[in-house]
Design a protein around this motif. Structure first.
Motif, PDB file in Angstrom:
ATOM      1  N   ALA A  92      19.456 -22.456 -10.289  1.00 64.32           N
ATOM      2  CA  ALA A  92      18.716 -22.637  -9.032  1.00 64.32           C
ATOM      3  C   ALA A  92      18.802 -21.390  -8.159  1.00 64.32           C
ATOM      4  N   ARG A 109       9.821 -26.550  -7.769  1.00 66.97           N
ATOM      5  CA  ARG A 109      11.019 -25.880  -8.280  1.00 66.97           C
ATOM      6  C   ARG A 109      11.848 -25.287  -7.139  1.00 66.97           C
ATOM      7  N   SER A 113      15.619 -26.486  -6.272  1.00 63.25           N
ATOM      8  CA  SER A 113      16.697 -25.496  -6.243  1.00 63.25           C
ATOM      9  C   SER A 113      17.490 -25.586  -4.945  1.00 63.25           C
TER      10      SER A 113
END
Length: 522
Positions: A92, A109, A113
């Motif tokens: 991440a 995403r 993260s």
């Protein structure tokens, strides 16, 4: 090659400027600060990870042993993996997600993260990144988000091996100020101009190992300035125990990131309404601190307390929580050395009713040490003049300052800037000098340095009582009287007079009606 302050500031602004096609400048901070802090964490983690790899022979170590050594000796936080056990598994980190910038689902995403980092570091980063609504395609397109990330990636690596925390913290402050200068009210709500912050901190003088508390901390500027001043004077700023409370979760996140960027780790920033739900408690009461400083929201409408030990002298009216914030700060002062400084509009100095009763109690208990009149148009979200009120815990004033209050008029000490007035370093120094002055039996400074000196006077409580506990600076410093007749103050005075007139007329009409006299228009 050392990274210059100008270089990182220019690069970061280029990244922020990519948002101009998607949102107003007032909203930039909600995107730029989380991304900047994420990059800082990722760059720092990767820097220490490389150190770990360079300094250790991993051939004889199991994965578990290597992990233990790295997080014991090199890392102070975790950057975990997302999508574990799938083909999309990746760390991440900034660099890992940036590598996928052309793939669909970038916002998802990024959000995953940031949430993974919060979850993996609950003691340090819980709820740090705020609501993250900007990661939604409906709010910010993946094209724009990608452009911002690519522009920000052109900034130098943000880790201690490449730039100092002074440079990094300065860059964060630069963005805060730039957003506030460009967007006015919305950003100004959580950003107090640095020179006003510095003035309050100079007056309260935090010492090493003391506790500092801001009950309306916004972006954390007053807490950071406290540590910076101590450091500048040869003290140990990192020893301060910093505490802040902020009602807006996203703004509290900005404050936490700001503190981390300045390498200040001894802090707690809580989320909640300070008046309704104070989060710092001890033995059933509000916790007490050595230094309390604040720039609360002015004339905030609130739900008054029905029963609260903080309500010394009475309860502030529903129309304005100004004195309620003062009461909270007074209750939060350490009884042995507590001192507090708060910025408020001039109305708190003279408004009547419940506020007058609270003001009377603060003066009768000899808690008020100083009233400092500031120029108009210093702030981003209001042009009205303000004043700093300084309080000391009961019985802790210096002998020469007991049974009275110091009045300082700095209303004409400013320099005009593009969007507002500013206090120069010389202006701040003059106010601090006046604050520390000695006064003769008439209350006049004995060491005023000629024509350029600020107007100041120490006024005995008996004179203030004779004036009905009115703290209007013009009553005690004649030079200030004309300057205080600004529009904001005049409106306050007019509204108070109108309300009193309406109450008097209503009583008169009731008396006349009871006497059988009719015919008056109501």
């Amino acid at each position: 090659m050392a990274v210059t302050q100008q270089e990182i500031e220019s690069r970061l602004w280029d990244a922020a400027d990519e948002l101009r096609v998607a949102m107003s400048e007032a909203q930039y901070s909600s995107v730029v600060f989380p991304l900047m802090f994420w990059k800082y964490l990722s760059d720092t983690w990767e820097h220490h990870h490389q150190e770990f790899l360079d300094e250790n022979d991993l051939d004889g170590l199991s994965a578990e042993e290597a992990h233990e050594i790295e997080y014991r000796d090199y890392q102070s936080f975790k950057i975990p993996f997302i999508d574990r056990g799938t083909i999309q598994e990746r760390r991440a980190s900034w660099s890992s997600i940036l590598a996928t910038i052309t793939l669909p689902g970038l916002g998802q995403r990024v959000r995953a993260s940031l949430q993974a980092i919060e979850t993996a570091n609950p003691d340090k980063f819980s709820r740090l990144f705020g609501a993250m609504t900007w990661t939604s395609e409906a709010v910010l397109s993946e094209e724009v988000l990608g452009a911002v990330m690519q522009a920000m990636d052109r900034t130098p690596k943000m880790h201690e091996g490449n730039m100092s925390h002074d440079v990094l913290g300065g860059a964060y402050e630069y963005l805060l100020k730039r957003f506030s200068d460009g967007s006015g009210t919305r950003a100004g709500q959580f950003f107090t101009p640095r020179e006003v912050v510095e003035l309050i901190v100079e007056i309260l003088e935090p010492k090493s190992f003391e506790s500092v508390y801001d009950p309306t901390c916004g972006s954390g500027g007053m807490l950071i300035a406290s540590a910076n001043l101590l450091k500048a004077r040869g003290g140990r700023g990192y020893t301060l125990k910093l505490h802040g409370q902020e009602a807006v979760p996203d703004t509290a996140g900005v404050a936490r990131m700001n503190l981390f960027m300045h390498n200040l780790t001894q802090f707690k920033v809580e989320v909640g309404d300070t008046l309704k739900d104070p989060r710092f408690k001890k033995d059933g009461s509000v916790a007490q601190f050595d230094v309390i400083l604040a720039n609360p929201p002015y004339s905030l409408k609130w739900k008054p307390w029905t029963s609260d030990p903080r309500a010394i002298g009475g309860v502030a009216p529903q129309s304005s929580a100004d004195w309620a914030f003062v009461q909270h700060m007074i209750a939060s002062m350490d009884p042995k050395k507590g001192r507090a400084g708060v910025v408020l509009p001039h109305g708190v100095l003279f408004r009547g009713g419940q506020e007058a009763a609270i003001r009377k109690r603060a003066l009768d208990d000899d808690l008020l040490e100083a009233v400092i009149g500031l120029p108009a148009n210093l702030f981003y979200n209001t042009s009205i003049p303000t004043a700093i009120l300084v309080f000391r815990a009961r019985g802790t004033k210096a002998p020469a300052r007991q049974d009275g209050a110091l009045f300082i008029d700095a209303s004409n000490r400013f320099t005009k800037a593009k969007n507002r007035n500013i206090l120069t370093d010389a202006d701040i120094a003059d106010v601090v000098t006046a604050y520390h002055s000695d006064f003769d039996s008439d209350g006049t400074p004995v060491d005023a340095d000629g024509e350029g000196a600020l107007s100041a006077r120490f006024v005995p409580t008996t004179e203030i009582v004779a004036n009905g506990y009115d703290l209007n600076i013009g009553r005690y410093i004649k030079q200030a009287a004309a300057e205080q007749e600004d529009l904001g103050t005049l409106i306050d005075v007019y509204n108070i007079a109108r309300a009193e007139r309406q109450k008097t007329e209503l009583r008169m009409l009731k008396v006349l009606s009871a006497a059988g006299i009719e015919g008056f228009d109501e």
